[in-house]
Structures are given as structure tokens and as C-alpha cells.
Design an enzyme around this catalytic site. Structure first.
Site, short mmCIF file in Angstrom:
data_model
loop_
_atom_site.label_atom_id
_atom_site.label_comp_id
_atom_site.label_asym_id
_atom_site.label_seq_id
_atom_site.Cartn_x
_atom_site.Cartn_y
_atom_site.Cartn_z
N GLU A 18 0.85 -1.20 0.00
CA GLU A 18 0.00 0.00 0.00
C GLU A 18 0.88 1.25 0.00
O GLU A 18 1.81 1.37 0.81
CB GLU A 18 -0.88 -0.01 1.25
CG GLU A 18 -1.49 1.33 1.62
CD GLU A 18 -1.94 1.40 3.07
OE1 GLU A 18 -2.28 2.50 3.52
OE2 GLU A 18 -1.96 0.35 3.76
N LYS A 25 -10.16 -2.45 9.00
CA LYS A 25 -8.82 -2.15 9.50
C LYS A 25 -8.96 -1.56 10.91
O LYS A 25 -9.45 -0.46 11.07
CB LYS A 25 -8.14 -1.16 8.54
CG LYS A 25 -6.88 -0.53 9.07
CD LYS A 25 -6.35 0.47 8.05
CE LYS A 25 -5.69 1.65 8.74
NZ LYS A 25 -5.10 2.59 7.78
#
Length: 208
Positions: free
Chosen positions: A41, A130
Site C-alpha cells: 500500500e 482495518k
């Protein structure tokens, strides 16, 4: 389930690259890949994240899955997806980003901390939740959240490192995400790609 999501669930590890700028994106991605990390990411808090996504994807192709992080607006998600992002991560619950990702068929990992936020993200359509910052409660907090909410697929982030990753997975997390403990700004600044590869190997071993 999307193939990208399957990859994340199989590898159980996402590398977070958070830097001020990303001119070394390809070197970082290659170093991570050499250590066995395949889900990476790049956060929008740094300059050139979308260009980094395009460059790494066009060079490394199917060897890696490249996502975008710190996404706070639907338009930012759409621009990153257009640049090649294969998954999107938010630090907080942002319903319009979830909608944009669903429309594009791209997995969304939505940030939350409290049980209420986590459930709201799940009900809004987030693929994974998350839990951020995970260091606030540690592995036991993950276990506590999942006791009444076992339908959530959570990915602890923030304070996760090779030494404690297994504890989070044992507590019920489906994957973990590691940032500075995996890709340190200091190592990038001096071009110590071998250090990043070594950290990646340790991280992969910890979640195996």
C-alpha cells in the site's frame, strides 16, 4: 470474492509504505517482493502516490498487488483506482469511499477503532475492517471485538511488527498491516534495500 481480496487473505500481510515522497517506490517494492511480501500500500499522505502505483504495477505486474492508503474522499479513491490501485484503505469510516470502491469492484479495507465504527463499516459494505490504531488495545482488544461480532474480518494496523503479528492473528485477525516497522524511512533514505528485504522476510515468517 475478488482475486485481490483472496490474495490478501492468503498472504495475511499488507505492507504500508508511508513516506513524504515516492521516487524510490520501485526499489521499495522490489525489496519487499524479494522478502516475500506481495501486497503493498502506498499512502496518499506522501507526494506521488498515484504515480508510484502506476510505476510499480506496470513494472512488476502480477507479482504484486498494489493498493492506496489514507484515502478520505471518493474522488481520491477513483483517481487512485484509475492509476492502477487494486485495493483501497481508509484510516476511518468513510461511507462514500466504500460506495466508490464497490462501484469500481475494488476491495475496500475501512479503518475503525470502536466496535460501533467497525460494525458500521461492515454494514456499509467494507470488505475488511482495518482496526486502527491497533496498539491502543493490542491482540486482546481484537479478541474482545470479535467475541460479539464474529462476522467481522479485521486487519489490525498501527503498532504491528514481526514480533507481535502472530498474536494478532491468533486473536482472530484475518491479516495484519505493517508500516514503519517494515519499511523504515531511514532505510529508504540511505537506500538500504537489503534491510527492508530482511524485515519483509521476518514479517512473512511471522504470519506464516
Amino acid at each position: 470474492m475478488s482475486t485481490v481480496l483472496e490474495h490478501i487473505l492468503r498472504s495475511r500481510l499488507v505492507a504500508i509504505v508511508r513516506l513524504d515522497h515516492y521516487e524510490n517506490a520501485l526499489d521499495i517494492a522490489r525489496a519487499l517482493l524479494a522478502g516475500g511480501v506481495t501486497e503493498i500500500e502506498f499512502t496518499l499522505t506522501g507526494t506521488g502516490a498515484n504515480q508510484a502505483i502506476t510505476e510499480v504495477r506496470s513494472t512488476l505486474g502480477e507479482q504484486v498487488r498494489i493498493g492506496v492508503g489514507s484515502v478520505l474522499e471518493a474522488r481520491a479513491a477513483e483517481e487512485a483506482i484509475a492509476a492502477g490501485a487494486q485495493f483501497v484503505i481508509t484510516p476511518v469510516v468513510v461511507p462514500d469511499v466504500i460506495v466508490a470502491c464497490k462501484a469500481a469492484g475494488v476491495p475496500i479495507l475501512c479503518g475503525a477503532l470502536t466496535p460501533t465504527e467497525a460494525l458500521n463499516a461492515y454494514r456499509a459494505g467494507a470488505d475488511l475492517i482495518k482496526i486502527f490504531p491497533a496498539r491502543v488495545g493490542g491482540p486482546q482488544y481484537i479478541k474482545d471485538i470479535l467475541a460479539p461480532l464474529p462476522q467481522l474480518r479485521v486487519v489490525p494496523t498501527g503498532g504491528v511488527r514481526p514480533e507481535n503479528a502472530r498474536a494478532y492473528l491468533d486473536a482472530g485477525a484475518v491479516a495484519v498491516a505493517m508500516g514503519g516497522n517494515l519499511v523504515s524511512a531511514k532505510a529508504v533514505a540511505v537506500g538500504d534495500w537489503n534491510y527492508i528485504t530482511a524485515q519483509a522476510r521476518a514479517a512473512v515468517e511471522s504470519v506464516r
